[in-house]
Design an enzyme around this catalytic site. Structure first.
Site, mmCIF file in Angstrom:
data_model
loop_
_atom_site.group_PDB
_atom_site.id
_atom_site.type_symbol
_atom_site.label_atom_id
_atom_site.label_comp_id
_atom_site.label_asym_id
_atom_site.label_seq_id
_atom_site.Cartn_x
_atom_site.Cartn_y
_atom_site.Cartn_z
ATOM 1 N N HIS A 80 0.866 -1.189 0.000
ATOM 2 C CA HIS A 80 0.000 0.000 0.000
ATOM 3 C C HIS A 80 0.898 1.234 0.000
ATOM 4 O O HIS A 80 1.301 1.729 1.052
ATOM 5 C CB HIS A 80 -0.909 -0.025 1.229
ATOM 6 C CG HIS A 80 -1.981 1.028 1.220
ATOM 7 N ND1 HIS A 80 -3.157 0.874 1.931
ATOM 8 C CD2 HIS A 80 -2.078 2.231 0.604
ATOM 9 C CE1 HIS A 80 -3.915 1.948 1.754
ATOM 10 N NE2 HIS A 80 -3.261 2.791 0.954
ATOM 11 N N GLY A 270 3.716 6.585 14.117
ATOM 12 C CA GLY A 270 3.491 7.385 15.308
ATOM 13 C C GLY A 270 2.512 8.524 15.098
ATOM 14 O O GLY A 270 2.273 9.319 16.012
ATOM 15 N N ASP A 295 1.712 3.589 3.066
ATOM 16 C CA ASP A 295 0.709 4.523 2.542
ATOM 17 C C ASP A 295 1.400 5.817 2.105
ATOM 18 O O ASP A 295 0.833 6.905 2.175
ATOM 19 C CB ASP A 295 -0.377 4.812 3.581
ATOM 20 C CG ASP A 295 -1.660 5.368 2.966
ATOM 21 O OD1 ASP A 295 -1.793 5.354 1.723
ATOM 22 O OD2 ASP A 295 -2.519 5.852 3.732
#
Length: 402
Positions: A80, A270, A295
């Site tokens: 992804h 995070g 991503d």
């Protein structure tokens, strides 16, 4: 080829702490011949022919790499990822694909899925055509294993950084057309399983070995479970762009946590997910169904500034990508090596556990674990060398050092 690439025809012996399954061979070696791994194990058990090659090595035909305290891991697989180094997969020209795969390859990704955005069908068609042509030729950097279609069959309630103008209801005819024109190219499709027509599409996807993933969804827990019964087997960026967990209303997030049939992607930066939530997810996803992703969008690797994701403007400040509303996260600027380190340092996974989330588990998801994802003899020589501080010191893709 770049001038600093090592000839893949050499016999290469890489010495270090070798990550194999759930264990680490402290005094280990990975031997590479051509594009393949021919031995992984303890130094003391190195086959006689390789021992002789080392003894006779005069710099011709044998390359030896040693790093005190270093680790040898399988290459990362990112299923992804939208772009990097200024380029977006939605533009998909050969030089764009070279730029993205070269950049992420230099950060430890040896295989990846070109991930699209919710867009008009004509633009998705163009991406598929260009990626299909690119994959038909030898790929010089991180290897594209196919395409991940993120949308357009998502929920208008949870568009995230997807353009809501292009959202469509699930369309089985489109999926069939894409598979007929480009067999095996689409490896994963993200959709909202609560939408009309989704269950039929999910069943068709799974019958064609395409990952059926929930994401950008307003589904209830019960709707996700019905979709899992139809074949839904994956969740993109867990906890993000889905109905949240509540103890009386578990939502899509609760279904992802509770159902072992559903693999879970996680963005370990995070920012998208608190480390405690990742730790909870990791404790529940113990059957090779926790998958590290980035991503990553086009700004990854570049300075703060103004960029686009698909066709939406994005502002990156402090490495955090958001839409112009200043609230909605718009992908990430994460690389796989950074996500790997985060899992170890902040979530508390062991190095082998983090390695599986970054390599073996996505390989299993893509059904390519027979040829990559671990450092087993006979597999592709997709290898990473990390120092004692988990900083990347070397990348081999199909036996060639990049």
């Amino acid at each position: 080829m770049n001038s600093d690439e090592t000839n893949g025809d050499l016999t290469q012996l890489l010495y270090g702490q070798v990550v194999v399954g759930e264990h680490i061979i402290e005094k280990g070696v990975v031997a590479i011949e051509g594009q393949s791994i021919v031995y992984t194990g303890a130094e003391d058990d190195l086959p006689a022919d390789l021992v002789a090659a080392v003894a006779e090595n005069q710099g011709d035909g044998v390359s030896i790499v040693r790093l005190e305290g270093g680790y040898l891991l399988p290459g990362f697989i990112d299923i992804h990822v939208h772009g990097g180094n200024g380029e977006d997969f939605m533009d998909a020209d050969p030089q764009v694909l070279d730029t993205i795969t070269s950049f992420h390859g230099s950060r430890g990704t040896t295989a990846m899925l070109a991930t699209t955005m919710t867009a008009p069908k004509e633009r998705i068609d163009q991406v598929l055509s260009k990626v299909h042509a690119y994959m038909a030729q030898p790929m010089p950097y991180a290897q594209l294993e196919g395409v991940h279609l993120e949308g357009p069959f998502i929920s208008p309630t949870w568009p995230g950084a997807q353009n809501p103008e292009h959202i469509q209801p699930p369309n089985l005819a489109w999926a069939k057309e894409w598979e007929q024109r480009y067999p095996g190219l689409v490896r994963q499709l993200t959709l909202a399983p609560e939408r009309e027509g989704a269950l039929e599409l999910i069943a068709w996807l799974r019958s064609h070995n395409i990952t059926a993933a929930l994401g950008h969804t307003d589904a209830t827990y019960e709707e996700v479970e019905r979709a899992a019964a139809a074949g839904l087997n994956h969740a993109v960026h867990a906890f993000n762009a889905m109905t949240p967990l509540h103890h009386r209303k578990p939502g899509a997030a609760g279904a992802v946590l509770a159902d072992p049939r559903i693999e879970a992607e996680v963005i370990a930066d995070g920012i998208h997910v608190h480390p405690a939530a990742i730790s909870l997810l990791a404790k529940l996803k113990r059957e090779h169904n926790l998958i590290l992703i980035t991503d990553a969008m086009s700004a990854t690797g570049l300075e703060d500034g103004h960029y686009t994701l698909g066709d939406l403007p994005v502002i990156v400040q402090g490495g955090v990508a958001r839409l112009e509303d200043g609230v909605t996260l718009a992908g990430s600027t994460l690389t796989m090596i950074e996500g790997f380190r985060y899992l170890v340092r902040h979530v508390g996974l062991t190095i082998p556990e983090a390695s599986q989330a970054a390599s073996l588990n996505p390989a299993k998801s893509l059904n390519i674990a027979h040829r990559t994802g671990t450092l087993a003899a006979g597999k592709q020589a997709d290898v990473l060398l990390l120092d004692a501080d988990l900083k990347l010191q070397g990348v081999w893709i199909k036996g060639i050092r990049r």
